[in-house]
Motif scaffolding. Structure first.
Motif, short mmCIF file in Angstrom:
data_model
loop_
_atom_site.label_atom_id
_atom_site.label_comp_id
_atom_site.label_asym_id
_atom_site.label_seq_id
_atom_site.Cartn_x
_atom_site.Cartn_y
_atom_site.Cartn_z
N ARG A 148 43.12 72.73 -14.83
CA ARG A 148 44.04 73.86 -14.68
C ARG A 148 43.48 74.90 -13.72
O ARG A 148 44.18 75.40 -12.84
N LEU A 149 42.20 75.26 -13.88
CA LEU A 149 41.59 76.26 -13.01
C LEU A 149 41.48 75.77 -11.57
O LEU A 149 41.71 76.53 -10.63
N GLU A 150 41.15 74.49 -11.40
CA GLU A 150 41.07 73.92 -10.05
C GLU A 150 42.45 73.90 -9.40
O GLU A 150 42.58 74.16 -8.19
N ARG A 151 43.47 73.62 -10.18
CA ARG A 151 44.83 73.59 -9.66
C ARG A 151 45.26 74.98 -9.22
O ARG A 151 45.85 75.16 -8.14
N LEU A 152 44.97 75.99 -10.02
CA LEU A 152 45.33 77.36 -9.67
C LEU A 152 44.62 77.80 -8.39
O LEU A 152 45.22 78.42 -7.51
N ASP A 153 43.33 77.49 -8.29
CA ASP A 153 42.55 77.87 -7.11
C ASP A 153 43.08 77.16 -5.87
O ASP A 153 43.16 77.77 -4.79
N SER A 154 43.46 75.90 -6.01
CA SER A 154 43.98 75.14 -4.88
C SER A 154 45.28 75.73 -4.37
O SER A 154 45.49 75.87 -3.16
N ILE A 155 46.17 76.10 -5.30
CA ILE A 155 47.45 76.67 -4.90
C ILE A 155 47.27 78.04 -4.26
O ILE A 155 47.90 78.36 -3.25
N GLU A 156 46.39 78.86 -4.81
CA GLU A 156 46.16 80.19 -4.25
C GLU A 156 45.70 80.13 -2.80
O GLU A 156 46.07 80.97 -1.97
N GLN A 157 44.89 79.13 -2.47
CA GLN A 157 44.37 78.99 -1.11
C GLN A 157 45.45 78.54 -0.12
O GLN A 157 45.25 78.64 1.09
N GLN A 158 46.57 78.05 -0.62
CA GLN A 158 47.63 77.57 0.26
C GLN A 158 48.45 78.70 0.88
O GLN A 158 49.06 78.52 1.93
N PHE A 159 48.48 79.86 0.23
CA PHE A 159 49.36 80.95 0.66
C PHE A 159 48.62 81.92 1.57
O PHE A 159 47.61 82.50 1.18
N LYS A 160 49.15 82.10 2.77
CA LYS A 160 48.54 82.99 3.76
C LYS A 160 49.61 83.93 4.34
O LYS A 160 50.75 83.54 4.54
N ILE A 161 49.20 85.16 4.60
CA ILE A 161 50.11 86.13 5.22
C ILE A 161 50.39 85.69 6.66
O ILE A 161 49.47 85.38 7.41
N ALA A 162 51.65 85.66 7.03
CA ALA A 162 52.04 85.26 8.38
C ALA A 162 51.50 86.26 9.39
O ALA A 162 51.71 87.47 9.23
N PRO A 163 50.79 85.81 10.43
CA PRO A 163 50.18 86.74 11.38
C PRO A 163 51.19 87.57 12.16
O PRO A 163 50.87 88.66 12.63
N THR A 164 52.42 87.07 12.29
CA THR A 164 53.43 87.80 13.07
C THR A 164 54.25 88.75 12.21
O THR A 164 55.15 89.42 12.71
N ASN A 165 53.97 88.80 10.91
CA ASN A 165 54.76 89.64 10.03
C ASN A 165 54.51 91.13 10.28
O ASN A 165 53.37 91.59 10.29
N THR A 166 55.58 91.87 10.49
CA THR A 166 55.47 93.32 10.68
C THR A 166 56.32 94.10 9.68
O THR A 166 56.08 95.28 9.47
N LEU A 167 57.31 93.44 9.08
CA LEU A 167 58.16 94.11 8.10
C LEU A 167 57.40 94.36 6.81
O LEU A 167 56.46 93.65 6.48
N ARG A 168 57.82 95.37 6.08
CA ARG A 168 57.23 95.67 4.79
C ARG A 168 58.33 96.08 3.81
O ARG A 168 59.17 96.92 4.11
#
Length: 210
Positions: A148-168
């Motif tokens: 379970r912990l390995e799965r959570l860590d793996s998923i967290e590493q998949q999500f990255k902030i888009a470098p071109t994002n400017t909206l908030r």
């Protein structure tokens, strides 16, 4: 102007065509007749997953489970009318933007579309708020054999902030098709927190048993 008109035309067409399930009566409710609509596995409550309160329209049970699978994997895009109709049964307050669950470029190439984006676009027309996609998802590896912990860590590493994002936006709604453990929603929430979002809600069509 064109997209709202097209959406209205599609809804009108489905309202005069036979029910998508039984084919016996007109599709009065999101392409379904009254009887088929009433017999859906309704839930219309919130579930707690990974300390996130997720609004859910239905149980992940027949026939909604089959509809979601066909919409997601078999290009049965006409079901977007029904699935968006389910999401419209829930309550959304003070939301500035909808954030659909991102999928990796690999998954996007395999399917040809992100089902959550399609649903978010239709719901955004109803709520009159934009669809916001500030997060990218890296290659999605198989989670089989992981703890379970390995799965959570793996998923967290998949999500990255888009470098071109400017909206908030500060008040956003995360949207996905099915919630099971909530690991993906948790990882997306953490990425949105890094962007300064302060009110992050979540909604899904259906909740599967954990």
């Amino acid at each position: 102007m064109f997209k709202p008109f097209l959406s209205s035309a599609q809804q009108w067409l489905h309202s005069v065509l036979p029910c998508q399930f039984c084919g016996l009566e007109r599709g009065r409710h999101a392409s379904l007749c009254q009887d088929c609509w009433n017999h859906l596995p309704w839930f219309k409550q919130s579930v707690q997953r990974q300390e996130i309160e997720v609004q859910v329209a239905c149980h992940y049970a027949y026939p909604i489970d089959r509809v979601i699978q066909q919409f997601k994997y078999e290009q049965q895009l006409h079901f977007q009318i029904l699935l968006t109709g389910l999401l419209k049964q829930l309550d959304y307050r003070q939301i500035q933007a909808i954030v659909p669950m991102p999928i990796s470029t690999q998954r996007l190439a395999e399917r040809g579309y992100n089902q959550s984006v399609i649903l978010a676009q239709r719901l955004s027309q109803q709520l009159n708020i934009p669809v916001w996609q500030p997060i990218q998802r890296q290659h999605q590896h198989s989670q089989k054999g992981l703890s379970r912990l390995e799965r959570l860590d793996s998923i967290e590493q998949q999500f990255k902030i888009a470098p071109t994002n400017t909206l908030r936006y500060r008040r956003v709604l995360m949207l996905d098709d099915v919630v099971t453990t909530g690991s993906s929603l948790k990882a997306l929430q953490q990425a949105l927190n890094e962007l300064g979002c302060r009110k992050i809600e979540a909604t899904c069509i259906a909740a599967a048993q954990v």
